[in-house]
Write an enzyme that holds these catalytic residues in place. Structure first.
Site, PDB file in Angstrom:
ATOM      1  N   HIS A 105       0.933  -1.162   0.100  1.00  0.00           N
ATOM      2  CA  HIS A 105       0.072   0.051   0.006  1.00  0.00           C
ATOM      3  C   HIS A 105       0.770   1.324  -0.025  1.00  0.00           C
ATOM      4  O   HIS A 105       0.294   2.488   0.264  1.00  0.00           O
ATOM      5  CB  HIS A 105      -0.912   0.193   1.225  1.00  0.00           C
ATOM      6  CG  HIS A 105      -2.014  -0.903   1.097  1.00  0.00           C
ATOM      7  ND1 HIS A 105      -3.492  -0.576   0.774  1.00  0.00           N
ATOM      8  CD2 HIS A 105      -2.217  -2.108   1.151  1.00  0.00           C
ATOM      9  CE1 HIS A 105      -4.131  -1.502   0.549  1.00  0.00           C
ATOM     10  NE2 HIS A 105      -3.460  -2.505   0.863  1.00  0.00           N
ATOM     11  N   ASP A 124       2.131   2.582  -2.820  1.00  0.00           N
ATOM     12  CA  ASP A 124       2.393   2.979  -4.270  1.00  0.00           C
ATOM     13  C   ASP A 124       1.473   4.482  -4.318  1.00  0.00           C
ATOM     14  O   ASP A 124       1.806   5.290  -4.657  1.00  0.00           O
ATOM     15  CB  ASP A 124       2.109   1.889  -5.184  1.00  0.00           C
ATOM     16  CG  ASP A 124       0.582   1.386  -4.897  1.00  0.00           C
ATOM     17  OD1 ASP A 124      -0.136   1.434  -3.950  1.00  0.00           O
ATOM     18  OD2 ASP A 124       0.019   0.605  -5.983  1.00  0.00           O
ATOM     19  N   GLY A 175      -9.113 -12.224  -7.373  1.00  0.00           N
ATOM     20  CA  GLY A 175      -9.484 -11.876  -6.076  1.00  0.00           C
ATOM     21  C   GLY A 175      -8.488 -12.518  -5.090  1.00  0.00           C
ATOM     22  O   GLY A 175      -8.607 -12.748  -4.027  1.00  0.00           O
ATOM     23  N   LEU A 196      -3.238 -11.259  -6.732  1.00  0.00           N
ATOM     24  CA  LEU A 196      -1.721 -11.435  -7.660  1.00  0.00           C
ATOM     25  C   LEU A 196      -2.255 -10.655  -8.915  1.00  0.00           C
ATOM     26  O   LEU A 196      -1.502 -10.587  -9.812  1.00  0.00           O
ATOM     27  CB  LEU A 196      -1.880 -12.922  -8.104  1.00  0.00           C
ATOM     28  CG  LEU A 196      -1.390 -14.016  -6.914  1.00  0.00           C
ATOM     29  CD1 LEU A 196      -1.366 -15.320  -7.447  1.00  0.00           C
ATOM     30  CD2 LEU A 196      -0.177 -13.510  -6.415  1.00  0.00           C
ATOM     31  N   SER A 197      -3.085  -9.605  -8.852  1.00  0.00           N
ATOM     32  CA  SER A 197      -3.319  -8.709  -9.745  1.00  0.00           C
ATOM     33  C   SER A 197      -3.876  -9.022 -11.104  1.00  0.00           C
ATOM     34  O   SER A 197      -3.461  -8.779 -12.382  1.00  0.00           O
ATOM     35  CB  SER A 197      -2.083  -8.064 -10.206  1.00  0.00           C
ATOM     36  OG  SER A 197      -1.574  -7.051  -9.376  1.00  0.00           O
ATOM     37  N   GLU A 203      -8.663   1.657 -13.930  1.00  0.00           N
ATOM     38  CA  GLU A 203      -9.198   0.981 -12.706  1.00  0.00           C
ATOM     39  C   GLU A 203      -9.818   2.060 -11.776  1.00  0.00           C
ATOM     40  O   GLU A 203     -10.987   1.931 -11.108  1.00  0.00           O
ATOM     41  CB  GLU A 203      -8.218   0.245 -12.194  1.00  0.00           C
ATOM     42  CG  GLU A 203      -8.610  -0.627 -10.866  1.00  0.00           C
ATOM     43  CD  GLU A 203      -7.899  -1.766 -10.526  1.00  0.00           C
ATOM     44  OE1 GLU A 203      -7.150  -2.366 -11.390  1.00  0.00           O
ATOM     45  OE2 GLU A 203      -7.880  -2.348  -9.524  1.00  0.00           O
ATOM     46  N   ASP A 234       0.556  -2.416  -9.585  1.00  0.00           N
ATOM     47  CA  ASP A 234       0.331  -3.598 -10.519  1.00  0.00           C
ATOM     48  C   ASP A 234       0.395  -3.537 -11.760  1.00  0.00           C
ATOM     49  O   ASP A 234       1.031  -4.447 -12.445  1.00  0.00           O
ATOM     50  CB  ASP A 234      -1.316  -4.009 -10.139  1.00  0.00           C
ATOM     51  CG  ASP A 234      -1.758  -4.018  -8.766  1.00  0.00           C
ATOM     52  OD1 ASP A 234      -0.671  -4.224  -7.738  1.00  0.00           O
ATOM     53  OD2 ASP A 234      -2.821  -4.291  -8.396  1.00  0.00           O
ATOM     54  N   TYR A 273     -10.116  -1.034   0.759  1.00  0.00           N
ATOM     55  CA  TYR A 273      -9.246  -0.629   0.307  1.00  0.00           C
ATOM     56  C   TYR A 273      -9.131   1.154   0.114  1.00  0.00           C
ATOM     57  O   TYR A 273      -8.360   1.590   0.235  1.00  0.00           O
ATOM     58  CB  TYR A 273      -9.083  -1.201  -1.150  1.00  0.00           C
ATOM     59  CG  TYR A 273      -7.687  -0.717  -2.220  1.00  0.00           C
ATOM     60  CD1 TYR A 273      -6.388  -1.529  -1.934  1.00  0.00           C
ATOM     61  CD2 TYR A 273      -7.485   0.438  -2.651  1.00  0.00           C
ATOM     62  CE1 TYR A 273      -5.400  -1.216  -2.687  1.00  0.00           C
ATOM     63  CE2 TYR A 273      -6.319   0.820  -3.284  1.00  0.00           C
ATOM     64  CZ  TYR A 273      -5.470   0.004  -3.364  1.00  0.00           C
ATOM     65  OH  TYR A 273      -4.250   0.328  -3.784  1.00  0.00           O
TER      66      TYR A 273
HETATM   67  C1  GLA Z   1      -3.578  -3.586  -4.597  1.00  0.00           C
HETATM   68  C2  GLA Z   1      -3.519  -2.383  -5.432  1.00  0.00           C
HETATM   69  C3  GLA Z   1      -2.209  -1.666  -5.643  1.00  0.00           C
HETATM   70  C4  GLA Z   1      -1.417  -1.831  -4.310  1.00  0.00           C
HETATM   71  C5  GLA Z   1      -1.533  -3.010  -3.606  1.00  0.00           C
HETATM   72  C6  GLA Z   1      -1.055  -3.058  -2.119  1.00  0.00           C
HETATM   73  O1  GLA Z   1      -2.808  -4.672  -5.465  1.00  0.00           O
HETATM   74  O2  GLA Z   1      -4.037  -2.457  -6.798  1.00  0.00           O
HETATM   75  O3  GLA Z   1      -2.146  -0.502  -6.178  1.00  0.00           O
HETATM   76  O4  GLA Z   1      -1.908  -0.772  -3.612  1.00  0.00           O
HETATM   77  O5  GLA Z   1      -3.048  -3.570  -3.639  1.00  0.00           O
HETATM   78  O6  GLA Z   1       0.413  -2.949  -2.145  1.00  0.00           O
END
Ligand code: GLA
Length: 382
Positions: A35, A37, A122, A125-126, A160, A172, A222
């Site tokens: 978190h 970023d 979910g 892993l993006s 997003e 991500d 978030y």
């Molecule tokens: C998610 C968000 C990212 C980042 C991470 C936590 O993946 O999409 O931008 O904030 O959480 O590091």
């Protein structure tokens, strides 16, 4: 069947035609920098060897047809009137990218495409970024445009933020675009300066452990964390926590509401951990790496409060197993995966033992697999 093969089969089945355009974009694992970023801080991720494939073709009209091969859903849209679709929210990540490219003057018209992915959604892993970035590269093939790679990462992030409604940072999408075979990535999210970081030891493996407990970032936690961080920065008269020095913070932290204080303490310490980890992981001594991973997880658990009982359990147990250097949660949080650094020889035994602990405690099967840091997104040769 690989994602590529599933996408090819779905293309034939749904559209009765061979694809003329294709792209791949990987998911990512965040090794350190949780978190940080969107606070303008530092991150240390790696691109996964799993990702999302998009195959299809432009159609010459205004109709966009998307088919999600993994859950067999077909949806149709118009390239002229793009809006989020609550009945097909999976498509929003792709449509948001179409909109961002249009905003940058790229004339995106109609196309049909199938999507197949081996990044579970979910799981932290993006999967979202993998879909956004594969869409951007797919559309580059269909409607050629020239944008610098960082601008592609930014437009995918904005898709997003603005279309899906998650106020994520750039971690991500950056990882998915810039992934480097065999290397971790370092990014300063304020200046966008970045670099590849080679691990100093080649006898260590990065192992993902998926708790299979899902989370949804659209759920609000978030965005709440982001607001708490921004409010804490404003308390110090700054726009971003990155601009608050450690001294400034420790002098003034008692005046912050408790939650803001905890979130800000996590972010500021995590930024320092990223810098320390960048050094440590390029070296050969595993002791500081293990310590930083442990501190990172404890900070998520106690200060940022974005772990889950399952993630805490997996981290506690992992470090008891022989050959494990360290473990922490990865990604947005409240479920999903842990990342473990394990001696290469110990990986099979580590995976079996951790899976057994988890099965006994929860009745669930965790998915545990080593991965190789991989290349970023690219257009596929068909
Ligand atoms: C998610 C968000 C990212 C980042 C991470 C936590 O993946 O999409 O931008 O904030 O959480 O590091």
């Amino acid at each position: 069947m690989s994602s590529f093969e599933r996408a090819q089969a779905a293309c034939r089945e749904q559209f009765g035609a061979r694809p003329t355009a294709g792209a791949f974009a990987p998911g990512r694992v965040e090794i350190m920098g949780n978190h940080t970023d969107y606070n303008g801080g530092f991150v240390l991720p790696a691109a996964l060897d799993k990702g999302t494939v998009m195959l299809g073709a432009p159609t010459g009209d205004d109709a966009i047809t998307l088919y999600a091969a993994d859950f067999r859903r077909l949806a149709r849209f118009s390239a002229q009137t793009l809006q989020p679709d609550p009945r097909n929210s999976w498509a929003d990540y792709a449509l948001g990218v179409v909109q961002q490219l249009q905003k940058r003057g790229v004339p995106i018209g109609g196309f049909r495409a199938v999507i197949a992915s081996d990044v579970p959604s979910g799981s932290g892993l993006s999967s979202s970024a993998a879909l956004e970035v594969s869409t951007a590269f797919f559309l580059k093939k269909c409607f050629p445009y020239e944008l610098p790679p960082m601008e592609i990462a930014r437009l995918a992030q904005q898709a997003e933020n603005e279309f899906v409604g998650v106020q994520c940072g750039i971690l991500d999408q950056f990882s998915s675009v810039f992934g480097r075979e065999g290397s971790l990535l370092f990014l300063d999210c304020l200046t966008l300066e970045h670099d590849a970081v080679k691990m100093g030891r080649d006898d260590l493996a990065l192992v993902v452990c998926d708790s299979i407990v899902k989370h949804a970032l659209t759920g609000g936690d978030y965005n709440t964390r982001r607001v708490e961080c921004m409010d804490a920065a404003r308390h110090f008269g700054k726009n971003l926590l990155r601009e608050v020095s450690w001294d400034e913070f420790t002098t003034g932290e008692m005046k912050l509401p408790l939650n803001q204080c905890k979130r800000a303490r996590h972010i500021l310490a995590e930024d320092r951990r990223v810098l320390a980890m960048r050094e440590a992981i390029a070296g050969t001594d595993t002791a500081p790496i293990g310590r930083l991973l442990a501190e990172g997880h404890a900070s998520c658990r106690d200060l940022f409060e974005n772990t889950s009982p399952e993630l805490d359990f997996l981290v506690d147990k992992a470090v008891e197993i022989e050959g494990c250097i360290g473990a922490k949660m990865t990604g947005g949080g409240w479920g999903g995966c842990t990342i473990n650094l394990v001696e290469l020889d110990a990986v099979p035994q580590f995976s079996e033992t951790l899976a057994a602990y988890y099965r006994d405690a929860t009745g669930h099967e965790a998915l545990i697999y080593p991965f190789r840091a991989s290349e970023g997104a690219h257009i596929l040769d068909l």
